[in-house]
Design a protein around this motif. Structure first.
Motif, mmCIF file in Angstrom:
data_model
loop_
_atom_site.group_PDB
_atom_site.id
_atom_site.type_symbol
_atom_site.label_atom_id
_atom_site.label_comp_id
_atom_site.label_asym_id
_atom_site.label_seq_id
_atom_site.Cartn_x
_atom_site.Cartn_y
_atom_site.Cartn_z
ATOM 1 N N GLY A 1 9.590 21.018 10.345
ATOM 2 C CA GLY A 1 10.052 21.864 9.258
ATOM 3 C C GLY A 1 11.167 22.796 9.661
ATOM 4 N N ASP A 2 11.643 22.709 10.894
ATOM 5 C CA ASP A 2 12.714 23.586 11.378
ATOM 6 C C ASP A 2 14.053 22.855 11.342
ATOM 7 N N GLN A 3 15.116 23.607 11.249
ATOM 8 C CA GLN A 3 16.459 23.059 11.337
ATOM 9 C C GLN A 3 17.165 23.743 12.499
ATOM 10 N N ILE A 4 17.594 22.959 13.477
ATOM 11 C CA ILE A 4 18.234 23.546 14.647
ATOM 12 C C ILE A 4 19.489 22.757 15.002
ATOM 13 N N PRO A 5 20.480 23.407 15.573
ATOM 14 C CA PRO A 5 21.659 22.684 16.052
ATOM 15 C C PRO A 5 21.451 22.211 17.486
ATOM 16 N N VAL A 6 21.708 20.934 17.737
ATOM 17 C CA VAL A 6 21.598 20.390 19.080
ATOM 18 C C VAL A 6 22.920 20.522 19.820
ATOM 19 N N PHE A 7 23.997 20.085 19.179
ATOM 20 C CA PHE A 7 25.323 20.170 19.786
ATOM 21 C C PHE A 7 26.084 21.324 19.142
ATOM 22 N N ALA A 8 26.423 22.317 19.936
ATOM 23 C CA ALA A 8 27.205 23.461 19.464
ATOM 24 C C ALA A 8 28.237 23.748 20.557
ATOM 25 N N LEU A 9 29.266 22.921 20.630
ATOM 26 C CA LEU A 9 30.186 22.887 21.763
ATOM 27 C C LEU A 9 31.573 23.323 21.322
ATOM 28 N N ASP A 10 32.132 24.277 22.052
ATOM 29 C CA ASP A 10 33.379 24.911 21.633
ATOM 30 C C ASP A 10 34.627 24.407 22.352
ATOM 31 N N ASP A 11 34.466 23.599 23.368
ATOM 32 C CA ASP A 11 35.646 23.206 24.142
ATOM 33 C C ASP A 11 35.506 21.760 24.603
ATOM 34 N N VAL A 12 35.413 20.857 23.634
ATOM 35 C CA VAL A 12 35.277 19.436 23.937
ATOM 36 C C VAL A 12 36.652 18.857 24.252
ATOM 37 N N LYS A 13 36.730 18.100 25.334
ATOM 38 C CA LYS A 13 37.994 17.489 25.754
ATOM 39 C C LYS A 13 37.837 15.977 25.840
ATOM 40 N N PRO A 14 38.935 15.248 25.761
ATOM 41 C CA PRO A 14 38.859 13.798 25.947
ATOM 42 C C PRO A 14 38.151 13.456 27.253
ATOM 43 N N GLY A 15 37.213 12.519 27.174
ATOM 44 C CA GLY A 15 36.388 12.149 28.320
ATOM 45 C C GLY A 15 35.001 12.744 28.276
ATOM 46 N N ASP A 16 34.761 13.753 27.419
ATOM 47 C CA ASP A 16 33.433 14.356 27.284
ATOM 48 C C ASP A 16 32.511 13.454 26.456
ATOM 49 N N CYS A 17 31.210 13.548 26.745
ATOM 50 C CA CYS A 17 30.195 12.789 26.005
ATOM 51 C C CYS A 17 28.960 13.663 25.826
ATOM 52 N N GLY A 18 28.163 13.337 24.852
ATOM 53 C CA GLY A 18 26.882 13.990 24.644
ATOM 54 C C GLY A 18 25.863 12.975 24.169
ATOM 55 N N GLU A 19 24.581 13.246 24.435
ATOM 56 C CA GLU A 19 23.531 12.306 24.035
ATOM 57 C C GLU A 19 22.284 13.084 23.655
ATOM 58 N N VAL A 20 21.629 12.651 22.587
ATOM 59 C CA VAL A 20 20.331 13.205 22.223
ATOM 60 C C VAL A 20 19.384 12.038 21.956
ATOM 61 N N THR A 21 18.212 12.093 22.564
ATOM 62 C CA THR A 21 17.149 11.142 22.272
ATOM 63 C C THR A 21 16.101 11.874 21.450
ATOM 64 N N ILE A 22 15.833 11.348 20.269
ATOM 65 C CA ILE A 22 14.903 11.973 19.327
ATOM 66 C C ILE A 22 13.643 11.125 19.266
ATOM 67 N N SER A 23 12.502 11.745 19.510
ATOM 68 C CA SER A 23 11.221 11.048 19.463
ATOM 69 C C SER A 23 10.568 11.276 18.110
ATOM 70 N N LEU A 24 10.117 10.188 17.503
ATOM 71 C CA LEU A 24 9.476 10.238 16.189
ATOM 72 C C LEU A 24 7.972 10.101 16.358
ATOM 73 N N HIS A 25 7.230 10.948 15.659
ATOM 74 C CA HIS A 25 5.771 10.904 15.706
ATOM 75 C C HIS A 25 5.247 10.914 14.274
ATOM 76 N N ILE A 26 4.659 9.788 13.855
ATOM 77 C CA ILE A 26 4.034 9.701 12.540
ATOM 78 C C ILE A 26 2.560 10.048 12.718
ATOM 79 N N CYS A 27 2.126 11.102 12.066
ATOM 80 C CA CYS A 27 0.745 11.549 12.202
ATOM 81 C C CYS A 27 -0.095 11.009 11.056
ATOM 82 N N ASP A 28 -1.074 10.196 11.403
ATOM 83 C CA ASP A 28 -2.114 9.684 10.527
ATOM 84 C C ASP A 28 -1.730 8.374 9.846
#
Length: 519
Positions: A129-156
């Protein structure tokens, strides 16, 4: 009898019947409260209806590959005063920073425990129920990368799951002199001009995005077997009596058959599969190879179908030794592999750690799959390293088949969901993209409860992009939406698409990647 005698008695048929009727009435009256008739009572008592649960919960791990020596700068963006979710940024390896992790795992690293914990338990702090920023980057340059792995959990309840997203801002901001003169820049102000300008930037189109089903939740896209050769796999199944709990045994049968079909139908040419049972009743040495290695799917399926679940003990080590004996017949160029399922702790025969050490020493890769009362310490001990890549756990029996599917997709190669630009990815997600709960089957399946499944999302700004994206910025959201499976076999949210944005009781991290590249 004479006529006189009959008259003396004085009873005609009619009188007799009348008398019996009178006696019957008298008896009934006299017996009230003292004589029981035949009787029966039926009732439906204590009726209750309790609604089930459908709760989508998320956790994530995000990294940023942004160059050496920037931990203080990046940590400022993820402080209480910064735009990102507060987090103590760590440089995990040269130039690669851990910028977010939910939940914070006290007893070990996130990848080590994500497959093993019941994340639906109330004491685990997930995104709900929360909303959060994962990537908040102010100085991205060519050659930079980012990755997020999100795990899903279905309850019941098993559920359909959609992934959604959108670009919320794609701005040119200002145009500097180098940007104005760059090839492909459509908002040039002139060779010597700097200043603000309206309109869309080029960053969303320039950033490359890959989304995939991260079967082992390790933050890395893996296209398949490293050797590229045929697979040589023994499926080692627990046949102890506890496997009869609920639908566990049938789930094991279905899952093992799904795994075998994936390997023999979709795996590298020449792949072979065998089947071993351990702890079944009547096995002298507590384990037996039921089907030796073969490329005949019908033989493998037939063997799996006989899984008895009738043993009195759990002899995991014996199962590993028996299976390894058959894997010695793997040919040069094949990849000897073992998939071991258990629902309990070893209590008979050879120590499983000793047996697994022997098998791994002979070049066998071991995947460990636990359910029910399986001991995580044993799964970690018998599996190949690192544990997070080779240990899988289903906290719900109904998720066993999908757990086998995760292993199958790990063996054969993880499935790409999308490859292209960030702008293209968000266009694909804007109407809601239906996710597949079991990639090992031909159909699109709902996600079962009790099993962690992961989605990988990686972005990279190619080094060759150059000046045209200077000062541009892009902001985007990612979300997930779950809808019950029961009574809803025809998938589709209202109007055939999933809602975009926050999903009830489960919101994925949103992301922003403002950039101010320089030379």
């Amino acid at each position: 009898m004479s006529k006189d005698t009959n008259d003396t008695i004085g009873l005609s048929r009619r009188k007799l019947l009348a008398g019996l009727g009178a006696v019957g009435v008298a008896s009934a009256g006299a017996g009230l409260g003292t004589t029981a008739y035949f009787n029966d009572t039926e009732a439906f008592e204590g009726n209750t209806l309790t609604a089930g649960e459908l709760d989508l919960k998320l956790d994530y791990r995000a990294t940023y590959a942004g160059g050496l020596g920037r931990v203080d700068e990046i940590n400022g963006w993820y402080s209480d005063e910064g735009p990102g979710e507060p987090f103590n940024v760590v440089e995990e390896e040269d130039g690669v920073y851990l910028i977010g992790e939910v939940p914070n795992i006290d007893e070990g690293e996130w990848p080590d425990v994500v497959q093993e914990r019941d994340f639906c338990a109330p004491d685990v702090g997930l995104i709900n129920g929360d909303q959060i920023p994962v990537f908040a980057l102010d100085d991205v340059k060519p050659g930079d990368c980012g990755e997020v792995t999100i795990s899903l959990h279905i309850c019941d309840n098993p559920s359909w799951v959609w992934m959604n997203g959108e670009v919320t801002a794609d701005d040119e901001n200002t145009v500097s002199e180098p940007e104005a003169g760059a090839d492909g820049e459509g908002n040039a102000l002139g060779d010597d001009a700097d200043g603000p300008i309206s309109g869309e930037g080029e960053l969303a189109d320039a950033i490359d995005v890959t989304m995939w089903y991260d079967e082992d939740c390790d933050n890395v896209y893996e296209p398949g077997s490293e050797s590229g050769g045929p697979l040589c796999v023994q499926i080692v199944l627990d046949a102890s009596g506890s496997m009869t709990n609920g639908g566990r045994n049938q789930q094991a049968i279905d899952g093992a058959k799904t795994l075998a079909e994936s390997i023999l139908n979709d795996g590298p040419a020449g792949s072979r599969v065998g089947v071993t049972f351990f702890s079944a009743d009547g096995y002298d040495e507590s384990a037996q190879v039921i089907q030796t290695l073969t490329d005949d799917l019908s033989l493998v399926v037939g063997a799996i179908d006989t899984l008895p679940a009738d043993g009195d003990s759990t002899a995991i080590g014996e199962g590993i030794l028996a299976a390894q004996g058959d894997l010695e017949d793997c040919e040069e160029g094949e990849s000897p592999t073992m998939v071991v399922l258990t629902d309990g702790g070893n209590n008979a025969g050879t120590d499983p750690t000793t047996a697994a050490t022997t098998a791994k020493g002979e070049g066998t890769t071991i995947y460990a799959l636990g359910v029910g009362g399986a001991q995580v310490s044993t799964l970690n001990a018998i599996s190949s390293n690192p544990d997070e890549d080779y240990v899988f756990f289903a906290s719900d029996d109904g998720a066993l088949e999908q757990a086998f599917g995760l292993i199958g997709e790990t063996l054969l190669g993880e499935t790409i969901i999308f490859e292209g630009s960030l702008a293209g990815a968000m266009a694909e997600l804007e109407g809601g993209l239906l996710l597949d709960g079991n990639r090992a089957t031909e159909m699109t399946d709902p996600f079962e409860g009790g099993l962690t499944q992961c989605i990988g999302f990686e972005w990279c700004l190619p080094a060759e992009v150059g000046n045209e994206v200077q000062t541009d910025s892009v902001a985007f959201d990612l979300g997930f939406y779950a809808e019950q499976f029961r009574h809803n076999e025809q998938v589709g949210a209202p109007n055939g698409t999933a809602p975009n944005g926050t999903a009830p009781n489960g919101t994925a991290p949103n992301g922003t990647a403002p950039s101010e590249p320089g030379q």
